[in-house]
Design an enzyme around this catalytic site. Structure first.
Site, PDB file in Angstrom:
ATOM      1  CG  ASP A 126      32.981  27.116  33.370  1.00  0.00           C
ATOM      2  OD1 ASP A 126      32.542  26.038  33.795  1.00  0.00           O
ATOM      3  OD2 ASP A 126      32.283  28.161  33.313  1.00  0.00           O
TER       4      ASP A 126
ATOM      5  CG  HIS B 143      30.387  24.243  26.822  1.00  0.00           C
ATOM      6  ND1 HIS B 143      29.920  22.973  27.071  1.00  0.00           N
ATOM      7  CD2 HIS B 143      30.195  24.932  27.979  1.00  0.00           C
ATOM      8  CE1 HIS B 143      29.463  22.907  28.317  1.00  0.00           C
ATOM      9  NE2 HIS B 143      29.629  24.088  28.886  1.00  0.00           N
TER      10      HIS B 143
HETATM   11  C1  BG6 Z   1      28.413  25.683  31.998  1.00  0.00           C
HETATM   12  C2  BG6 Z   1      29.440  26.531  32.698  1.00  0.00           C
HETATM   13  O1  BG6 Z   1      29.000  24.506  31.517  1.00  0.00           O
HETATM   14  O2  BG6 Z   1      27.858  26.397  30.907  1.00  0.00           O
HETATM   15  C3  BG6 Z   1      28.827  27.849  33.153  1.00  0.00           C
HETATM   16  O3  BG6 Z   1      29.951  25.829  33.823  1.00  0.00           O
HETATM   17  C4  BG6 Z   1      28.161  28.542  32.001  1.00  0.00           C
HETATM   18  O4  BG6 Z   1      29.815  28.694  33.721  1.00  0.00           O
HETATM   19  C5  BG6 Z   1      27.208  27.594  31.282  1.00  0.00           C
HETATM   20  O5  BG6 Z   1      27.453  29.659  32.514  1.00  0.00           O
HETATM   21  C6  BG6 Z   1      26.665  28.218  30.025  1.00  0.00           C
HETATM   22  O6  BG6 Z   1      25.665  27.408  29.514  1.00  0.00           O
HETATM   23  P1  BG6 Z   1      24.472  28.014  28.670  1.00  0.00           P
HETATM   24  O7  BG6 Z   1      23.697  26.822  28.250  1.00  0.00           O
HETATM   25  O8  BG6 Z   1      23.725  28.944  29.582  1.00  0.00           O
HETATM   26  O9  BG6 Z   1      25.117  28.745  27.547  1.00  0.00           O
END
Ligand code: BG6
Length: 481
Positions: A229, A234
């Site tokens: 995830d 990321h």
């Molecule tokens: C998403 C995930 O890609 O990114 C989520 O699937 C996560 O689980 C989210 O909560 C976090 O994104 P941000 O922008 O809130 O840090």
């Protein structure tokens, strides 16, 4: 420039929670190119009017600052259209083609905001219907596959229908202003580049911590876990931006070539190194902001014996001349002590301290969220008594304050880029596959290891083993220093 933007999954969560509010912001800021149409397609039968009413209702659940007033909604809604579409039916793609043929917009953006298991089917049908001409772009939302083979299969189908420059793979972290600033910091300033290497840097820490639990996404999350995830996409994207060589231009492929080289230089995992260098955890009951919260196993739609990890910390290295021997620590988790995404660059201490207290190394903290800024920690003399110890002081930059009027949300930026055909902030298929290739041995090793994730209390910084992982090298996570 005229455009038609089509949302597949037009009544889904992603569309109304993220995409429509982001588009509305672009509209409100006057950034949406004039002459655009927005088309939502989904299974239900609805008129344009009914869809607009439905969306207006949904907007009530959107964050206040992003919500249109009635007058604004009226104007925005004039761009919106709806068509029923059964994604398995070839003739429905023909109808879509006719609709898009009504006027020859310069650009057609097809945004697949559906469940990813439909991606291959949709792309094949788009190809069969001839909806892949040059002016068409396809936007694919994560998760793109759940392992290397499934990602390759999606990419194979996408490539058989679209050219690589027509495929926009979203990693919404790349749209965050703070993440774009990372590139500006490194390649728009001469200051840090001479120091950006093993000779000056002791270790690098990337933390993507969330205070929230899995909420209503238990069913999806349990089949995914933190590694797929957050780390595969990321965290690795951030790592590439920190570690990459300066690209020769600001063009998408020049940047993506350099990012790919970093991914290829990451130290491969073995069963032994997974056991030593990767910590997986799962939250137990605890608290979040003073409120008692349940453990992961008690969340809705999570099996009582789930071994899904909600936390990962790992140590890796980038095996090249610039970074040899520098540990990169990556960490992410749900229900941690804070919502805090940051990259910490820990520099080496001075080689020969002549002042008391001068053995504390400098630190650069790149804050991604909730604040967006830079903090450079230096040592200073307070100017008091002779021989007093040096004290850490910070140069603190708050980009949200400095550029308040110009800030654009991640989805807004990425949607505008997709419409304009700018690929810099999208992930190329080879990058994405290489990221899967690197994480897959971890997934395989976990499958063989029945001990499962280590428990940690909600509201903590994860299992103690994550601290031990860093302590073994003589370092500590930023909040422990
Ligand atoms: C998403 C995930 O890609 O990114 C989520 O699937 C996560 O689980 C989210 O909560 C976090 O994104 P941000 O922008 O809130 O840090």
């Amino acid at each position: 420039m005229s455009f038609d933007l089509v949302f597949f999954g037009g009544t889904g969560d992603l569309t109304w929670r993220k995409l429509m509010p982001a588009l509305f912001q672009a509209f409100r800021h006057g950034k949406l190119p004039a002459g655009g149409r927005i088309l939502a397609v989904a299974r239900d039968e609805m008129s344009d009017e009914r869809y607009r009413e439905w969306l207006k209702e949904r907007f009530r659940e959107v964050d206040g600052s992003k919500r249109p007033n009635d007058e604004e909604f009226e104007k925005f809604a004039a761009l919106l259209h709806y068509r029923r579409m059964d994604l398995s039916q070839p003739e429905h793609y023909q109808r879509l083609k006719e609709w898009l043929g009504e006027r020859a917009a310069d650009t057609v953006v097809l945004y697949l905001a559906t469940s990813p298991h439909l991606f291959t089917q949709i792309c094949e049908q788009l190809g069969a219907a001839g909806l892949n001409e040059k002016r068409v772009r396809v936007v694919l939302e994560k998760p793109l596959g759940h392992d290397l083979a499934s990602a390759q299969e999606i990419n194979r189908v996408v490539r058989s229908v679209f050219a690589e420059e027509q495929a926009f793979r979203i990693d919404h972290y790349l749209g965050k202003p703070s993440v774009q600033n990372l590139m500006a910091l490194r390649f728009g300033n001469a200051l840090f580049e001479p120091l950006w290497r093993r000779e000056s840097i002791a270790n690098i820490q990337i933390t993507l911590a969330e205070g929230l639990g899995v909420g209503t996404r238990g069913a999806f999350y349990d089949g995914t876990g933190a590694l797929r995830d957050m780390i595969q996409n990321h965290a690795l994207q951030l790592l590439t931006m920190i570690a990459m060589e300066p690209p020769s231009t600001n063009n998408a492929d020049a940047i993506r070539d350099e990012k790919l080289k970093v991914l290829r230089s990451l130290k491969p995992f073995t069963v032994e190194s997974v056991a030593r260098d990767v910590v997986r955890g799962q939250y137990r009951a605890g608290n979040n902001g003073g409120q008692a919260v349940p453990g992961y196993l008690d969340e809705a739609k999570v099996p009582a014996d789930s071994q899904c990890e909600t936390f990962v910390a790992l140590r890796t290295e980038v095996q090249n001349w610039r970074w040899a021997g520098v540990p990169f620590y990556l960490r992410t988790g749900k229900r941690l002590a804070a919502r805090d995404a940051q990259i910490v660059i820990n520099f080496r201490p001075v080689p020969h301290p002549i002042f008391p207290g001068a053995n504390q190394p400098n630190r650069l903290v790149i804050k991604l969220q909730p604040e967006d800024g830079l903090e450079l920690q230096l040592l200073a003399h307070k100017g008091g008594a002779d021989n007093e110890a040096l004290t850490p002081v910070s140069l603190d930059l708050d980009f949200d304050k400095a550029f308040a009027a110009n800030r654009v949300g991640a989805y807004e930026r990425l949607l505008l880029d997709a419409i304009a055909g700018r690929l810099n902030l999208f992930v190329r298929s080879d990058e994405q596959e290489q990221a899967w290739r690197w994480v897959e041995p971890i997934l395989d090793a976990w499958k063989q290891d029945s001990t499962g994730p280590r428990p940690y209390s909600a509201g903590s910084w994860g299992p103690a083993a994550a601290s031990a992982l860093v302590a073994r090298d003589g370092f500590a996570w930023a909040e422990e220093q």
